[in-house]
Each structure stands twice: as C-alpha cells, then as structure tokens.
Design a protein around this motif. Structure first.
Motif, short mmCIF file in Angstrom:
data_model
loop_
_atom_site.label_atom_id
_atom_site.label_comp_id
_atom_site.label_asym_id
_atom_site.label_seq_id
_atom_site.Cartn_x
_atom_site.Cartn_y
_atom_site.Cartn_z
N THR A 112 0.82 -1.22 0.00
CA THR A 112 0.00 0.00 0.00
C THR A 112 0.85 1.27 0.00
OG1 THR A 112 -0.14 0.10 2.42
CG2 THR A 112 -1.80 -1.22 1.27
N CYS A 113 2.18 1.11 0.11
CA CYS A 113 3.07 2.27 0.19
C CYS A 113 3.54 2.68 -1.21
CB CYS A 113 4.29 1.97 1.07
SG CYS A 113 3.88 1.63 2.80
N LEU A 114 3.34 3.93 -1.56
CA LEU A 114 3.78 4.44 -2.85
C LEU A 114 4.81 5.55 -2.70
CD1 LEU A 114 0.34 4.59 -4.71
CD2 LEU A 114 2.14 2.88 -4.94
N ASN A 115 5.31 5.71 -1.49
CA ASN A 115 6.29 6.74 -1.21
C ASN A 115 7.51 6.10 -0.56
OD1 ASN A 115 7.45 8.72 1.02
ND2 ASN A 115 6.60 10.00 -0.61
N VAL A 116 8.71 6.46 -0.98
CA VAL A 116 9.94 5.85 -0.48
C VAL A 116 10.04 6.00 1.03
CG1 VAL A 116 12.46 5.99 -0.50
CG2 VAL A 116 11.19 6.14 -2.64
N GLN A 117 9.75 7.17 1.55
CA GLN A 117 9.87 7.39 2.99
C GLN A 117 8.84 6.58 3.77
OE1 GLN A 117 10.49 11.36 4.35
NE2 GLN A 117 11.73 11.96 2.60
N GLU A 118 7.66 6.37 3.19
CA GLU A 118 6.66 5.52 3.86
C GLU A 118 7.17 4.09 3.95
OE1 GLU A 118 2.94 5.69 1.88
OE2 GLU A 118 2.61 7.82 2.28
N VAL A 119 7.79 3.59 2.88
CA VAL A 119 8.34 2.24 2.87
C VAL A 119 9.42 2.10 3.94
CG1 VAL A 119 9.67 0.57 1.52
CG2 VAL A 119 7.83 1.86 0.43
N ILE A 120 10.33 3.06 4.00
CA ILE A 120 11.45 3.00 4.95
C ILE A 120 10.93 3.06 6.38
CG2 ILE A 120 13.48 4.26 5.78
CD1 ILE A 120 13.96 5.06 2.85
N LYS A 121 9.97 3.92 6.66
CA LYS A 121 9.42 4.03 8.01
C LYS A 121 8.74 2.74 8.43
CE LYS A 121 8.06 5.89 11.85
NZ LYS A 121 9.00 5.85 12.98
N LEU A 122 7.97 2.15 7.52
CA LEU A 122 7.29 0.89 7.82
C LEU A 122 8.31 -0.23 8.07
CD1 LEU A 122 4.73 -0.81 8.05
CD2 LEU A 122 4.78 -1.10 5.57
N MET A 123 9.35 -0.30 7.24
CA MET A 123 10.38 -1.32 7.42
C MET A 123 11.05 -1.19 8.77
SD MET A 123 10.51 -3.43 4.93
CE MET A 123 11.97 -4.19 5.59
N ALA A 124 11.36 0.03 9.17
CA ALA A 124 12.01 0.26 10.47
C ALA A 124 11.12 -0.19 11.61
CB ALA A 124 12.37 1.74 10.62
N ASP A 125 9.85 0.20 11.55
CA ASP A 125 8.92 -0.16 12.65
C ASP A 125 8.77 -1.67 12.76
OD1 ASP A 125 8.58 2.51 13.11
OD2 ASP A 125 6.67 2.66 12.05
N GLU A 126 8.62 -2.35 11.62
CA GLU A 126 8.37 -3.79 11.65
C GLU A 126 9.64 -4.58 11.97
OE1 GLU A 126 5.43 -5.15 11.51
OE2 GLU A 126 4.50 -3.18 11.27
N ALA A 127 10.77 -4.17 11.41
CA ALA A 127 12.02 -4.91 11.64
C ALA A 127 12.42 -4.87 13.10
CB ALA A 127 13.13 -4.33 10.76
N LEU A 128 12.26 -3.72 13.73
CA LEU A 128 12.68 -3.58 15.13
C LEU A 128 11.75 -4.31 16.09
CD1 LEU A 128 13.83 0.14 15.07
CD2 LEU A 128 15.28 -1.88 15.26
N LYS A 129 10.60 -4.79 15.58
CA LYS A 129 9.73 -5.64 16.41
C LYS A 129 10.24 -7.07 16.46
CE LYS A 129 5.44 -3.13 15.31
NZ LYS A 129 4.13 -3.26 14.62
N GLN A 130 10.94 -7.51 15.42
CA GLN A 130 11.34 -8.90 15.29
C GLN A 130 12.83 -9.14 15.50
OE1 GLN A 130 9.28 -11.57 14.69
NE2 GLN A 130 7.55 -10.17 14.90
N ILE A 131 13.64 -8.12 15.25
CA ILE A 131 15.09 -8.28 15.31
C ILE A 131 15.65 -7.36 16.38
CG2 ILE A 131 17.24 -8.11 13.99
CD1 ILE A 131 15.57 -8.53 11.47
N PRO A 132 16.56 -7.84 17.23
CA PRO A 132 17.14 -6.99 18.28
C PRO A 132 17.84 -5.78 17.67
CG PRO A 132 17.70 -9.30 18.65
CD PRO A 132 17.08 -9.23 17.30
#
Length: 472
Positions: A112-132
């Motif tokens: 659903t993300c069509l903006n580079v910064q939206e993609v990066i923000k989502l990746m950061a939020d989700e990755a830090l939930k699963q990876i130390p």
C-alpha cells in the motif's frame, strides 16, 4: 539460540515417569541442569563422569553416572535427546511459521506504500519488532553517492541525511560485494565509520533487485549483541522485500514526476497550439494590410447573419464604401502612402461601429463593406453619415481628388428583412448599384436604394423600435 527450558522438559509427567522407572532399578544416575544442579535422580553421586546434553553447541544439561556405557544410562540419554530434538523441531517450525506470517503481513502493508519514505518508516517499525536493535538506516545509491534515510522511532517521520561516499565503511563493503554481514563488535572492525548515533553491534544487507543493487539497509544496537545466523536470515528476507518496495516507490515517484512534466508540457503545447490557431484564424479572416475582416470572413459572417435574421425576421443593412479617386492618390503620393491611407480608413470604420455584431471588411482594393445586423435603413443611414464625417476628420490630404482636397468616400446603402426566398447577393447588388449611383452623381456622398423583397408589406412584421436591438 533456541530458547528451550531443559528442566521443564525433564519434569514433564511423561518424561519424569520414564526416568523414574529407570531409576527404580537402583541404577546410579542423575540429570543435572546447565549449572550442574540436580533435577532428578540419585543425588549422592559424587564426582562421576557426565554426558553433555547440548543444543546448537550450547550445553543445556547433563546426564551423570559412573556407568555411562550401561544400557540403562544410554537409554536415558537417548530418551532425553529424542525429546529435546522433538522440542527443537517444534520450536523451529513455530519460528518459521511466525517468520512467514510476519513476512506475509509486512508484504501486505508494503503493497500500500507508494512513497519511499513511507516504505522505509514501515520497514524500520516492523524490523525492530522482530530483530534486536534500536536503529535502522537505509542508504540508496544515487550517482556514486549514498543518500541516507533515518527513520525516527515513535515518530511518523523519516529524516533525510547527507549524501555519503558509496565506497567507505562496512556499508560500502556490503554494497560492493553484495554479501550481508554481521558485526557484533564494531569497535574491533577497522572498516567501521562512526555515526551520529552510538552503534555497538550491527547487521548490514544489500538491497538487491532484479535490475541490480539499489543500496543497503542496516540495523544496529547501541549495546553489544550476539546477532545470529537466524537473525541475519530474517533480516535478509526483510531487505529483499524492502528493496522491491523501495524500487516500486521510486518508479512510482518517477512516473508521477514524468506524468506531471508531461501534463505541463501538454498544457504548454496546447496553449501554444491554441495561440497559433488563433493567429492562423486571424490570418485566415483578417486582411493583411488593414487588419479588418477579409472577403472570406465577410462572406461567412454575412451568410450566417442572413439566415439568422431570416428565421427571426429582423432587419439587415449593408453599406459599400469606396475611397474617392484612390488611383489618383496612389499615383500622386505613392503606394506606401496609399497603404497607410487605407489602414487609417479601415481603423476609422472599425471604431465607428459600436455593436459587437457589426462588421467592417475590406472587399478589395479601396473598397470596404459594412454589415449591420438588426439595423433598419434609417440606422444604416446614420452610421454612413458618421463614417463620412470621421473619414473627413482624418484630414488626409488628396490634392489629386476632383471633389475635395481631403480623402472622401462614396457609399451605397441598402436594407431589408432577409427571407429564405431571397439571397444576400441580391442585397449586395442593390447596395452596389447605390454606390455606382453615388459615384455617378459626383462622389463624396451617400445613396440609399431600397431592396424590394418578394414578401408583401402586409406579411412583413412591424419593426420594433428602441428595444436595444434595432437601429432607428
């Protein structure tokens, strides 16, 4: 490392029952935890030999006995290792399911993300939930440099950092080789370049797409961690999805920019074409010398008004104007002065007409035609008088004229109510005959000649007066 509670496995009722039955034979045996504390068995064993129970090279417990080769001891070790392996497989399967579910979930969100910064923000939020870790950075390669993006935790914001060299640091090595890396102690790695925030341990992955390397993504911790191969495997999977989504977002932004540029160019081109069309239309309808309507425009306008007024049964008048002794003027003053004279006369005629529907056109040479819709004979006569006066007031010298020392005009006037059984050519012929009569009588004058319509006077509608449409 798999988080497995060895003591809990040993003390499960089924496992505890099996071990207890083996111990009932008074066989000297015991099970200890990873700190060699007894869990079950003969607690007075002394310093006997022990068998390590390990998972991923880490000791989780011991089986101790003076008779490690005894069948009962071997049976117990087999039972414990079998149970642990089953537990490890179950945990591993659950972890894989959770990872797959996590990757599926983040894939759906990224779509659903069509903006580079939206993609990066989502990746950061989700990755830090699963990876130390406590920080994630994305670096996108652009013209030999890396554009750095810093997503801020707990804020819906991505900071655009400065561009840095693509060939330096751990990230530069990862980008160059295309191989992900774990660096659990960055202060011992000579490639490490300090950041604006503290980093003790990190994982860095290339952002790979079908068209090549897009950049790198890095997750880090401000305290020393022991990132594992399993952590890296999950991070690589995330990086793969991030790369595809970032590339799609970049393509979308490029497409949007191209679309806006194209729309702007189309709008500019359309405006240019409209301007050119207007200019062409003017050229097609204006006389090049005098800048009033030409014969083509006169014909189209006259025909249109004739049929309109035939439907509405309104009057239409026409004045044909001819500059007196214009050939003599050209012979005396030259063609350039003659052209300037015609230009002044044309603009004077144009200014004399007051209504938007009125038209003045150059018919040819020194001859002009004035078309007056919704104007009766009396109104046309008044307009002709104003034209005659205004042309005389120009004060253009004409010593070769046989009627006046100034430029003058002769005019033929006619008027009618158009019908479908008559034609505009007939009205023109009548006005032309009136002009001929004006010239014959000595020029510098106006002659009106009535156009007799085949409609009887009883059928002709009574003209309206002072209604803002008809000239009186």
């Amino acid at each position: 490392m798999i988080n497995l509670k060895f003591k809990k496995i040993i003390l499960k009722p089924r496992m505890k029952g099996l071990i207890q039955r083996l111990l009932d034979d008074d066989h000297p045996i015991a099970v200890l935890d990873d700190h060699q504390r007894p869990i079950i068995g003969n607690l007075n064993l002394g310093d006997f030999q022990g068998y390590e129970i390990s998972i991923e090279n880490s000791i989780v417990g011991w089986v101790v006995s003076p008779l490690l080769d005894h069948p009962i001891t071997q049976m117990l070790i087999y039972l414990i290792e079998t149970e642990i392996n089953k537990k490890v497989l179950a945990i591993d399967a659950l972890d894989k399911y959770e990872e797959l579910n996590f990757l599926y979930d983040i894939s759906a969100k990224l779509s659903t993300c069509l903006n580079v910064q939206e993609v990066i923000k989502l990746m950061a939020d989700e990755a830090l939930k699963q990876i130390p870790g406590n920080a994630l950075v994305v670096m996108i390669y652009q013209d030999g440099m890396m554009q750095v993006f810093y997503p801020k935790q707990n804020e819906n914001q991505v900071i655009l950092g400065q561009k840095i060299s693509a060939n330096l640091g751990i990230y530069g090595h990862v980008f160059k080789t295309g191989q992900a890396e774990i660096v659990n102690q960055v202060d011992l790695d000579t490639r490490f370049i300090s950041q604006t925030f503290k980093i003790a341990s990190l994982m860095c992955c290339p952002l790979m797409t079908q068209t090549g390397k897009l950049g790198v993504i890095q997750i880090s911790s401000d305290r020393t961690l022991e990132y594992t191969a399993q952590d890296l495997k999950l991070f690589i999977a995330l990086a793969s999805q991030a790369a595809a989504s970032i590339q799609n977002a970049l393509f979308y932004e490029q497409l949007r920019e191209y679309s806006h540029t194209l729309e702007r160019k189309v709008a500019e081109r359309t405006a240019e074409l409209e301007k050119v069309n207007q200019e062409l239309n003017q050229l097609a309808n204006l006389d090049g010398l005098t800048q009033v309507a030409n014969r083509r425009c006169l014909q189209e306008t006259f025909n249109r008004e004739w049929y309109r007024l035939a439907r509405e049964q309104g009057p239409l008048s026409m004045i044909i104007c001819d500059v007196d002794y214009f050939k003599r003027y050209n012979d005396t003053y030259g063609h350039q002065m003659g052209d300037e004279c015609l230009q002044k006369i044309a603009q004077t005629l144009k200014k004399t007409l007051k209504r938007p529907a009125d038209l003045v056109a150059r018919y040819g040479g020194e001859e002009f035609v004035v078309v007056l819709p919704n104007t009766q004979a009396s109104g046309a006569w008044i307009v002709a008088q104003e034209i005659q006066s205004n042309v005389r007031n120009l004060g253009i010298e004409h010593q070769a004229s046989l009627v006046s020392p100034l430029i003058t005009m002769s005019m033929g006037i006619s008027s009618t109510v158009p019908t479908h059984s008559t034609s505009g050519e007939e009205l023109f012929e009548v006005a032309d005959q009136a002009l001929y009569e004006a010239k014959k009588q000595g020029r510098d004058r106006m002659i009106f000649r009535e156009f007799k319509s085949p409609i009887s006077p009883s059928q002709r509608p009574e003209p309206r007066r002072n209604d803002g449409f008809y000239r009186l």
